[in-house]
Design a protein around this motif. Structure first.
Motif, PDB file in Angstrom:
ATOM      1  N   ARG A 100       0.528  -0.842   0.163  1.00 10.75           N
ATOM      2  CA  ARG A 100       0.274   0.145   0.369  1.00 10.75           C
ATOM      3  C   ARG A 100       1.146   1.384   0.466  1.00 10.75           C
ATOM      4  N   SER A 112      -0.707   9.985 -10.517  1.00  7.74           N
ATOM      5  CA  SER A 112      -1.629   9.470 -10.896  1.00  7.74           C
ATOM      6  C   SER A 112      -3.167   9.461 -11.281  1.00  7.74           C
ATOM      7  N   PRO A 114      -6.677   8.276 -11.401  1.00  3.36           N
ATOM      8  CA  PRO A 114      -7.662   6.793 -10.529  1.00  3.36           C
ATOM      9  C   PRO A 114      -7.127   5.732 -11.912  1.00  3.36           C
ATOM     10  N   GLU A 115      -7.294   6.148 -12.783  1.00  3.36           N
ATOM     11  CA  GLU A 115      -7.051   4.553 -13.410  1.00  3.36           C
ATOM     12  C   GLU A 115      -5.438   4.641 -13.541  1.00  3.36           C
ATOM     13  N   GLU A 116      -4.916   4.954 -13.711  1.00  6.35           N
ATOM     14  CA  GLU A 116      -3.522   3.933 -13.123  1.00  6.35           C
ATOM     15  C   GLU A 116      -2.999   3.892 -11.598  1.00  6.35           C
ATOM     16  N   THR A 117      -4.060   4.249 -10.934  1.00  7.72           N
ATOM     17  CA  THR A 117      -3.813   3.529  -9.984  1.00  7.72           C
ATOM     18  C   THR A 117      -3.804   2.683  -8.881  1.00  7.72           C
ATOM     19  N   GLU A 118      -5.304   2.039  -9.990  1.00  7.79           N
ATOM     20  CA  GLU A 118      -6.344   1.070  -9.984  1.00  7.79           C
ATOM     21  C   GLU A 118      -5.185   0.240 -10.613  1.00  7.79           C
ATOM     22  N   LEU A 119      -4.444   0.498 -11.885  1.00 10.75           N
ATOM     23  CA  LEU A 119      -3.508  -0.430 -12.706  1.00 10.75           C
ATOM     24  C   LEU A 119      -2.091  -0.305 -11.236  1.00 10.75           C
ATOM     25  N   HIS A 121      -1.788  -0.189  -8.977  1.00  9.68           N
ATOM     26  CA  HIS A 121      -3.046  -1.554  -7.201  1.00  9.68           C
ATOM     27  C   HIS A 121      -2.597  -3.030  -7.733  1.00  9.68           C
ATOM     28  N   ARG A 122      -3.859  -3.461  -8.797  1.00  4.98           N
ATOM     29  CA  ARG A 122      -3.843  -4.548  -9.473  1.00  4.98           C
ATOM     30  C   ARG A 122      -2.227  -5.155  -9.029  1.00  4.98           C
ATOM     31  N   GLN A 125      -0.634  -6.622  -5.919  1.00  3.93           N
ATOM     32  CA  GLN A 125      -0.778  -7.775  -5.107  1.00  3.93           C
ATOM     33  C   GLN A 125      -0.820  -8.149  -5.535  1.00  3.93           C
TER      34      GLN A 125
END
Length: 312
Positions: A100, A112, A114-119, A121-122, A125
């Motif tokens: 995190r 970044s 929101p879309e880049e942040t989601e990528l 994060h994925r 993980q």
């Protein structure tokens, strides 16, 4: 009474450094049960309660829950077993927190979306198998069809990231960025062209064994000239340029002419792609390798030396 020393809740609190409220809380839940009661009905505790409360306080500070603590003090669970299980759980929590932190740091530094942040994060993980699959797809796209050449076995190994089981935040950040790069079609195409160029040079050289690629030969010959401060446009650079162009002509089995020098300049510009250098920098962080020396100054010098000697 039986002659033993007994303590009231207040006295027990003073001896253990806990509050009366906390001692009463543990007593109410049976973790530290009273040994007896006074004639007035107040709870009394023996010296064993002091040791139990000290253990309870330590285990609470280490983060264990009350149900587990009760089993430990009642000897239903061994303390070493509980400690091992809890340490393993903490290791997982630490890893999650590092992931995190790495993602949030990258988002803050890179601004970044929101879309880049989601990528990110994925990617952070992914399991070990999923990471291997992602990098395997990238390496297959880049080296598929040319990796039969033994010369590429070492290259592929040198481009494979191995994120450790307990990575530092910097390694996680580097992994996320490298994974993002490996998914970019333009970057894959650029590295693929480099691999195909190198494979073509190997095929056209003689059959006595693999030859050093032209990028390595240029670094060896132009590096000393750069360090010596030789101007790439000066006559002092002529023998250096002649040396690596002759080697390139040998690799390709063709004359050292204007066309070959133009081709070599384009080849070095391709190798000098800053994205490739960034990939190698990130790879070093992930794998715990020493930071690689930037090849850009040598290739910039060499390309300029070729351009000034090549008619338009």
């Amino acid at each position: 009474m039986d002659g033993y020393t007994y303590y009231s809740i207040g006295e027990l609190a003073r001896r253990t450094g806990l509050t009366v409220k906390t001692v009463r809380f543990y007593s109410d839940r049976g973790i530290v049960a009273p040994t007896d009661r006074s004639p007035a009905g107040y709870r009394l505790y023996n010296i064993d309660a002091v040791a139990r409360l000290d253990l309870v306080r330590t285990l609470r500070e280490l983060g264990l829950g009350l149900p587990v603590i009760r089993k430990v003090v009642d000897r239903e669970l061994s303390l070493p077993e509980v400690a091992a299980a809890h340490a393993e759980a903490l290791a997982v929590q630490i890893r999650v927190l590092r992931l995190r932190r790495a993602v949030l740091t990258a988002v803050a530094e890179r601004g970044s979306t929101p879309e880049e942040t989601e990528l990110m994060h994925r990617l952070a993980q992914l399991s070990e198998d999923e990471r291997r699959q992602l990098i395997g797809d990238f390496l297959d796209a880049v080296f598929g069809g040319v990796d039969a050449d033994p010369a590429f076995a070492g290259v592929i190994r040198s481009m494979t990231p191995e994120l450790p089981d307990d990575p530092e935040a910097e390694q996680v950040q580097a992994w996320v960025e490298l994974a993002e790069m490996s998914l970019e079609p333009d970057f894959r195409a650029a590295v693929r062209r480099m691999a195909e160029d190198q494979a073509a040079e190997q095929v056209r050289s003689d059959t006595t064994g693999p030859r050093r690629d032209i990028a390595a030969a240029v670094r060896d010959q132009a590096g000393p000239a750069l360090i010596a401060g030789i101007d790439p446009a000066s006559p002092q650079a002529d023998p250096v340029v002649a040396g690596f162009t002759a080697y390139y002509a040998y690799l390709l089995g063709r004359p050292d002419d204007v066309e070959l020098r133009r081709r070599l300049a384009a080849r070095l510009e391709s190798v000098n792609d800053p994205r490739r250098e960034r990939y190698l920098q990130l790879l070093a962080v992930i794998n715990g390798w020493p930071a690689p020396e930037s090849p850009a100054p040598v290739f910039d010098w060499s390309v300029r030396a070729l351009r000034v000697r090549t008619p338009r």
